[in-house]
Scaffold this active site. Sequence first.
Site, mmCIF file in Angstrom:
data_model
loop_
_atom_site.group_PDB
_atom_site.id
_atom_site.type_symbol
_atom_site.label_atom_id
_atom_site.label_comp_id
_atom_site.label_asym_id
_atom_site.label_seq_id
_atom_site.Cartn_x
_atom_site.Cartn_y
_atom_site.Cartn_z
ATOM 1 C CB ALA A 54 -0.825 0.040 1.213
ATOM 2 C CB CYS A 55 3.729 2.153 2.193
ATOM 3 S SG CYS A 55 4.942 3.162 2.498
ATOM 4 N N PRO A 56 3.234 4.330 -0.483
ATOM 5 C CG PRO A 56 3.014 6.332 -0.528
ATOM 6 C CD PRO A 56 2.601 5.322 -0.031
ATOM 7 C CG HIS A 59 4.732 1.054 -4.964
ATOM 8 N ND1 HIS A 59 3.912 1.688 -6.011
ATOM 9 C CD2 HIS A 59 5.462 -0.061 -5.762
ATOM 10 C CE1 HIS A 59 3.565 1.035 -6.970
ATOM 11 N NE2 HIS A 59 4.748 0.233 -7.112
#
Length: 334
Positions: A54-56, A59
């Site tokens: 989920a985490c940018p 990512h």
Amino acid sequence: MSASQEYKDGSMSFAGKDGHYRRQVSSFRDAISGEADAKFKPERNRYHLIAALACPWAHRALIVRSLKGIDKVPDLLPVTIVDSLLGSEGWSFVPYDEPAGLGVPGTGNHIPGHENKKRIREFYLAAEPNYSQRCTVPVIWDNKLNTIVNNESSEVIRMLNHCFDDFVEPQFKSIDLYPQELRAEIDGINEWVYNTVNNGVYKSGFATTQQAYEENVKPLFESLDRLEKILSDGREFLLAGKLTEADVRLFTTIVRFDPVYVGHFKCNFDTIRRGYPQLHRWLRNLYWKGPNSAAFKDTTDFESIKAHYYQSHPQINPTRVVPKGPIPSILPLD
Ligand SMILES: N[C@@H](CCC(=O)N[C@@H](CS)C(=O)NCC(=O)O)C(=O)O
């Protein structure tokens, strides 16, 4: 000091008293390096990347790991993915009992010798028993010294750009996402993109006063306008016809924009797909086109992304209902 405070209902506010969200400074800032006296030497069977799909910020690390072919070398940097729900005890490797039944499961924790750890917090405390800040992803965990090498994504991706070059196949060794001749330009773009876009969506979404929200959402859209102009000559990448870390860092925010930030974080002056044709083209090229696309596409999991944001911030979305749209999450190439 933590930038968050707990409400009576157990949910967290990530904003300070003035309504503004301030991201904490990361604590572990070492590097894996081949230098003679380096504490963290590049080795196989030693390091792990702990990430949330989920985490940018996490990512970014997943993308660079793939672009650099690190994912193709067994046991060089295996990945552990946490569950999508960020609960009251932070990121978790096992589902939360309360609230129950939410989230998209991760990989479980298979880091040798640490399989009994249920929360990411336990790794932070193993590394630093007095650690009292938020326990964020990404984390580069060293299983030899039982510590965290680095938990700051901007430094993690700089490190992954070269630190495993002696282990990856030759075609990946030559990939340089931070080339010497572009460094000043990359640093320049990173700075305003970080402040107003990557972090700008969070500062808008976590603002708890009208004023704080407006003070952040306006610069966010001004920067999107500026990016749109930069890309308006039809270029494929932000800089010099070459894929750099500036593209990676912007991608992880823009790919989440229409599915999450427009609604959940109130970044809704416009959508990327409707209002920003050049950014939209750039986004879809990275995601769908060419030899690099797997690094972008295969690391993007819209289900986890949407579940995480809409279910993990009850102060913003108390029902935890996850919207179905936009359909599709990303449009095909024209
Ligand atoms: N500056 C850090 C920020 C990382 C970060 O804030 N990650 C968030 C997820 S998007 C997190 O792990 N939050 C956990 C928490 O707040 O408990 C980086 O870029 O690595």
